[in-house]
Design a protein around this motif. Structure first.
Motif, PDB file in Angstrom:
ATOM      1  N   THR A  25      62.554  83.025 -27.120  1.00 55.43           N
ATOM      2  CA  THR A  25      63.121  83.619 -25.841  1.00 55.43           C
ATOM      3  C   THR A  25      63.325  85.427 -25.580  1.00 55.43           C
ATOM      4  OG1 THR A  25      64.170  83.196 -24.044  1.00 55.43           O
ATOM      5  CG2 THR A  25      65.330  83.021 -25.472  1.00 55.43           C
ATOM      6  N   LYS A  26      62.483  85.732 -24.826  1.00 53.36           N
ATOM      7  CA  LYS A  26      62.490  87.475 -24.368  1.00 53.36           C
ATOM      8  C   LYS A  26      62.344  87.379 -23.135  1.00 53.36           C
ATOM      9  CE  LYS A  26      59.196  87.880 -28.563  1.00 53.36           C
ATOM     10  NZ  LYS A  26      59.240  86.300 -29.025  1.00 53.36           N
ATOM     11  N   ASP A  27      62.511  86.308 -22.285  1.00 50.91           N
ATOM     12  CA  ASP A  27      62.840  86.721 -20.545  1.00 50.91           C
ATOM     13  C   ASP A  27      63.996  87.405 -20.553  1.00 50.91           C
ATOM     14  OD1 ASP A  27      63.282  84.114 -20.343  1.00 50.91           O
ATOM     15  OD2 ASP A  27      60.753  84.137 -20.003  1.00 50.91           O
ATOM     16  N   ALA A  28      64.296  86.721 -19.112  1.00 51.49           N
ATOM     17  CA  ALA A  28      65.850  86.559 -18.643  1.00 51.49           C
ATOM     18  C   ALA A  28      66.843  85.179 -17.540  1.00 51.49           C
ATOM     19  CB  ALA A  28      66.065  87.799 -17.328  1.00 51.49           C
ATOM     20  N   GLY A  29      65.405  83.950 -18.714  1.00 51.15           N
ATOM     21  CA  GLY A  29      65.873  82.488 -18.105  1.00 51.15           C
ATOM     22  C   GLY A  29      66.211  82.093 -18.624  1.00 51.15           C
ATOM     23  N   TRP A  30      66.880  82.544 -20.085  1.00 53.28           N
ATOM     24  CA  TRP A  30      68.074  80.987 -20.797  1.00 53.28           C
ATOM     25  C   TRP A  30      69.557  82.322 -20.619  1.00 53.28           C
ATOM     26  CZ3 TRP A  30      67.785  79.446 -26.818  1.00 53.28           C
ATOM     27  CH2 TRP A  30      68.642  78.364 -26.310  1.00 53.28           C
ATOM     28  N   LYS A  31      70.351  82.109 -19.528  1.00 53.51           N
ATOM     29  CA  LYS A  31      71.448  82.823 -19.912  1.00 53.51           C
ATOM     30  C   LYS A  31      72.808  82.630 -20.768  1.00 53.51           C
ATOM     31  CE  LYS A  31      70.021  85.628 -15.200  1.00 53.51           C
ATOM     32  NZ  LYS A  31      69.963  86.680 -16.291  1.00 53.51           N
ATOM     33  N   THR A  32      73.427  82.783 -21.034  1.00 52.22           N
ATOM     34  CA  THR A  32      74.847  81.979 -21.899  1.00 52.22           C
ATOM     35  C   THR A  32      75.449  82.618 -21.010  1.00 52.22           C
ATOM     36  OG1 THR A  32      76.066  80.994 -23.568  1.00 52.22           O
ATOM     37  CG2 THR A  32      74.539  83.331 -23.094  1.00 52.22           C
ATOM     38  N   VAL A  51      72.930  78.350 -19.314  1.00 55.87           N
ATOM     39  CA  VAL A  51      72.213  78.068 -17.907  1.00 55.87           C
ATOM     40  C   VAL A  51      70.218  78.438 -17.600  1.00 55.87           C
ATOM     41  CG1 VAL A  51      72.124  79.165 -15.457  1.00 55.87           C
ATOM     42  CG2 VAL A  51      74.504  79.502 -17.187  1.00 55.87           C
ATOM     43  N   PHE A  52      69.667  77.453 -16.926  1.00 55.08           N
ATOM     44  CA  PHE A  52      68.237  77.722 -17.722  1.00 55.08           C
ATOM     45  C   PHE A  52      67.801  77.967 -16.241  1.00 55.08           C
ATOM     46  CE2 PHE A  52      66.207  75.424 -20.854  1.00 55.08           C
ATOM     47  CZ  PHE A  52      66.315  76.045 -21.920  1.00 55.08           C
ATOM     48  N   GLU A  53      67.532  79.472 -16.301  1.00 56.00           N
ATOM     49  CA  GLU A  53      66.961  79.570 -14.310  1.00 56.00           C
ATOM     50  C   GLU A  53      65.410  79.002 -14.260  1.00 56.00           C
ATOM     51  OE1 GLU A  53      68.591  81.530 -12.844  1.00 56.00           O
ATOM     52  OE2 GLU A  53      69.573  82.503 -13.709  1.00 56.00           O
ATOM     53  N   PRO A  54      64.944  79.240 -13.013  1.00 55.11           N
ATOM     54  CA  PRO A  54      64.399  78.364 -12.460  1.00 55.11           C
ATOM     55  C   PRO A  54      62.978  79.180 -12.851  1.00 55.11           C
ATOM     56  CG  PRO A  54      65.605  79.110 -10.878  1.00 55.11           C
ATOM     57  CD  PRO A  54      65.744  79.789 -11.826  1.00 55.11           C
ATOM     58  N   LEU A  77      74.924  70.954 -13.717  1.00 54.02           N
ATOM     59  CA  LEU A  77      74.404  71.045 -12.053  1.00 54.02           C
ATOM     60  C   LEU A  77      73.005  71.143 -12.773  1.00 54.02           C
ATOM     61  CD1 LEU A  77      74.271  72.899  -9.747  1.00 54.02           C
ATOM     62  CD2 LEU A  77      74.008  75.124 -10.851  1.00 54.02           C
ATOM     63  N   VAL A  78      72.616  69.938 -11.776  1.00 46.54           N
ATOM     64  CA  VAL A  78      70.792  69.821 -12.161  1.00 46.54           C
ATOM     65  C   VAL A  78      70.240  69.120 -10.549  1.00 46.54           C
ATOM     66  CG1 VAL A  78      69.342  67.537 -13.183  1.00 46.54           C
ATOM     67  CG2 VAL A  78      72.382  68.692 -14.134  1.00 46.54           C
ATOM     68  N   PRO A  79      69.412  70.098 -10.607  1.00 47.28           N
ATOM     69  CA  PRO A  79      68.682  70.085  -9.442  1.00 47.28           C
ATOM     70  C   PRO A  79      67.944  68.669  -9.379  1.00 47.28           C
ATOM     71  CG  PRO A  79      67.373  71.751 -10.776  1.00 47.28           C
ATOM     72  CD  PRO A  79      68.545  71.620 -11.606  1.00 47.28           C
ATOM     73  N   GLU A  80      67.492  68.541  -8.152  1.00 49.52           N
ATOM     74  CA  GLU A  80      66.481  67.066  -8.383  1.00 49.52           C
ATOM     75  C   GLU A  80      65.652  67.139  -8.761  1.00 49.52           C
ATOM     76  OE1 GLU A  80      65.898  65.515  -4.325  1.00 49.52           O
ATOM     77  OE2 GLU A  80      67.731  65.486  -3.421  1.00 49.52           O
ATOM     78  N   HIS A  81      64.850  66.477  -9.205  1.00 46.08           N
ATOM     79  CA  HIS A  81      63.597  66.273  -9.945  1.00 46.08           C
ATOM     80  C   HIS A  81      62.875  65.535 -10.625  1.00 46.08           C
ATOM     81  CE1 HIS A  81      66.679  65.462 -12.758  1.00 46.08           C
ATOM     82  NE2 HIS A  81      65.634  64.912 -14.171  1.00 46.08           N
ATOM     83  N   GLY A  82      61.904  65.905 -11.502  1.00 45.56           N
ATOM     84  CA  GLY A  82      60.422  64.510 -11.722  1.00 45.56           C
ATOM     85  C   GLY A  82      60.651  64.761 -13.220  1.00 45.56           C
ATOM     86  N   GLU A 140      61.339  73.558 -14.623  1.00 46.86           N
ATOM     87  CA  GLU A 140      59.875  73.820 -13.388  1.00 46.86           C
ATOM     88  C   GLU A 140      60.716  73.908 -12.273  1.00 46.86           C
ATOM     89  OE1 GLU A 140      56.752  72.112 -15.256  1.00 46.86           O
ATOM     90  OE2 GLU A 140      56.170  73.517 -17.115  1.00 46.86           O
ATOM     91  N   THR A 141      61.590  73.897 -12.101  1.00 42.67           N
ATOM     92  CA  THR A 141      62.035  73.806 -10.326  1.00 42.67           C
ATOM     93  C   THR A 141      62.869  74.665 -10.016  1.00 42.67           C
ATOM     94  OG1 THR A 141      64.094  73.343 -10.635  1.00 42.67           O
ATOM     95  CG2 THR A 141      63.590  71.349 -11.040  1.00 42.67           C
ATOM     96  N   ASP A 142      63.212  75.053  -8.481  1.00 40.59           N
ATOM     97  CA  ASP A 142      62.762  76.000  -8.542  1.00 40.59           C
ATOM     98  C   ASP A 142      64.752  76.184  -8.474  1.00 40.59           C
ATOM     99  OD1 ASP A 142      63.597  74.188  -6.670  1.00 40.59           O
ATOM    100  OD2 ASP A 142      63.166  74.636  -4.708  1.00 40.59           O
ATOM    101  N   LYS A 143      65.874  75.859  -8.739  1.00 43.59           N
ATOM    102  CA  LYS A 143      67.144  76.115  -8.839  1.00 43.59           C
ATOM    103  C   LYS A 143      67.635  75.805  -9.850  1.00 43.59           C
ATOM    104  CE  LYS A 143      67.739  73.409  -4.248  1.00 43.59           C
ATOM    105  NZ  LYS A 143      68.588  72.592  -3.443  1.00 43.59           N
ATOM    106  N   PRO A 144      68.454  76.619 -10.680  1.00 40.86           N
ATOM    107  CA  PRO A 144      68.899  76.559 -11.959  1.00 40.86           C
ATOM    108  C   PRO A 144      69.422  74.902 -12.781  1.00 40.86           C
ATOM    109  CG  PRO A 144      70.520  78.180 -10.266  1.00 40.86           C
ATOM    110  CD  PRO A 144      69.446  77.354  -9.607  1.00 40.86           C
TER     111      PRO A 144
END
Length: 261
Positions: free
Chosen positions: A100-107, A144-147, A169-174, A207-211
Motif C-alpha cells: 500500500t502506498k496511498d492514504a487508503g489504509w489507516k491505523t 480503517v479502509f477508506e472508500p 463499522l461496515v457499510p451496506e454492501h454486496g 469499493e463502497t463510498d464509506k469507510p
C-alpha cells in the motif's frame, strides 16, 4: 505494524528456492532457515488443523469479544472524530509500502509484538481490556479502509499466528466489499468475528463510498507442546527486528503529534 516486505522476502525464499548468495546476510539466512523449519512443525502440530478460515467455536473467548463489540465501537467513534489525523499504515511501518502506498489504509495501534501505545490504550481502555482476553495476543489495532481502498493479493510467510477481524463499522454492501483468503471469499458484519490464517494468499477491498473499520488482532496459533514453546520464542524475537524498531520510532513521533492536540 505488520512487516509485509520482510514477509515477502521470506516467502519468495521459501517458494522459489532463492540461492544463498541472493539472501542478504548470514544472520538473515539463518533466521529464514529457522522460520521454514518452524513452519513445517507448525503445520504438523496445529491443534485445529490448517484451514484458511477457522470456525469461531474453536475459540471460547470469541463470544466475549462479540458481546462487547458495542463498547469497542463507542471507543472507535471517539477515535474517528479525528480520522484525518490517523496515520497511514506505511507511515508507521515503512515496509507496508510493499502492498500500500496511498492514504487508503489507516491505523490506530494499541500494541504490536510488545510495543505498546500507552496514550492510545488510555483513549480506548475497554478495548484494551477486551483484547487482553485473547490468548497469545501479539497485535491489536483499529484498521480503517477508506472508500475505494484495495489491497492486492499478498501473504504472510510465517504460519505461527492467526488473524482476527471484528467488524465495527461496515457499510451496506454486496460484492464491492470483502476479503478473499485462499479460495474463500468473505465479508464483515458488525459485531462478528472472522478468524483466518494470513499465511494463505489474501486480498481485501472496499469499493463502497464509506469507510470500513475492523478491530485487527494477531494472536499465537494454537499448537501442541513443545512446538507452541518454539513458536512463542520465535514470535518474541520479532521485537528485535529493524522493522519493528523503526516502526516504534515512527509510532512515538505520531503519538506526540496526535495526543498533544
Amino acid at each position: 505494524m505488520a512487516t509485509h516486505a520482510h514477509r515477502d522476502v521470506v516467502q519468495r525464499t521459501a517458494t522459489e528456492g532463492i540461492a544463498p548468495m541472493d539472501r542478504p546476510g548470514l544472520l538473515l539466512r539463518f533466521f529464514m532457515g529457522v522460520v521454514q523449519f518452524a513452519e513445517r512443525l507448525n503445520l504438523r502440530y496445529a491443534k485445529f488443523g490448517n484451514p484458511c478460515i477457522y470456525d469461531n467455536d474453536l475459540f471460547p473467548w470469541v463470544a466475549a469479544i462479540e458481546s462487547n463489540w458495542t463498547a469497542i465501537r463507542s471507543e472507535l467513534d471517539l477515535v474517528l472524530m479525528r480520522r484525518d489525523a490517523l496515520p497511514n499504515i506505511q507511515d508507521i511501518t515503512a515496509d507496508a509500502r510493499a502492498i500500500t502506498k496511498d492514504a487508503g489504509w489507516k491505523t490506530f495501534l494499541l500494541v504490536a509484538y510488545g510495543i505498546r501505545s500507552e496514550p492510545n490504550i488510555k483513549l480506548c481502555p475497554h478495548t484494551w481490556k477486551i483484547v487482553n482476553q485473547i490468548p497469545g495476543l501479539k497485535t491489536a489495532m483499529f484498521s480503517v479502509f477508506e472508500p475505494g481502498k484495495r489491497l492486492p493479493p499478498h501473504r504472510g510467510p510465517y504460519n505461527g499466528v492467526l488473524r482476527l477481524h471484528l467488524g465495527l463499522l461496515v457499510p451496506e454492501h454486496g460484492d464491492n466489499l470483502g476479503i478473499r483468503i485462499g479460495p474463500e471469499r468473505r465479508s464483515w458484519n458488525e459485531g462478528k468475528v472472522l478468524i483466518f490464517d494470513d499465511a494463505y494468499e489474501h486480498e481485501a477491498w472496499n469499493e463502497t463510498d464509506k469507510p470500513r473499520v475492523v478491530l485487527f488482532v494477531d494472536f499465537e496459533k494454537p499448537l501442541r507442546f513443545p512446538v507452541n514453546i518454539i513458536n512463542r520464542a520465535l514470535l518474541g524475537l520479532a521485537a528485535l527486528t529493524p522493522y519493528l524498531r523503526e516502526g516504534k520510532d515512527n509510532l512515538r513521533r505520531w503519538e506526540r503529534q496526535f495526543h498533544s492536540k
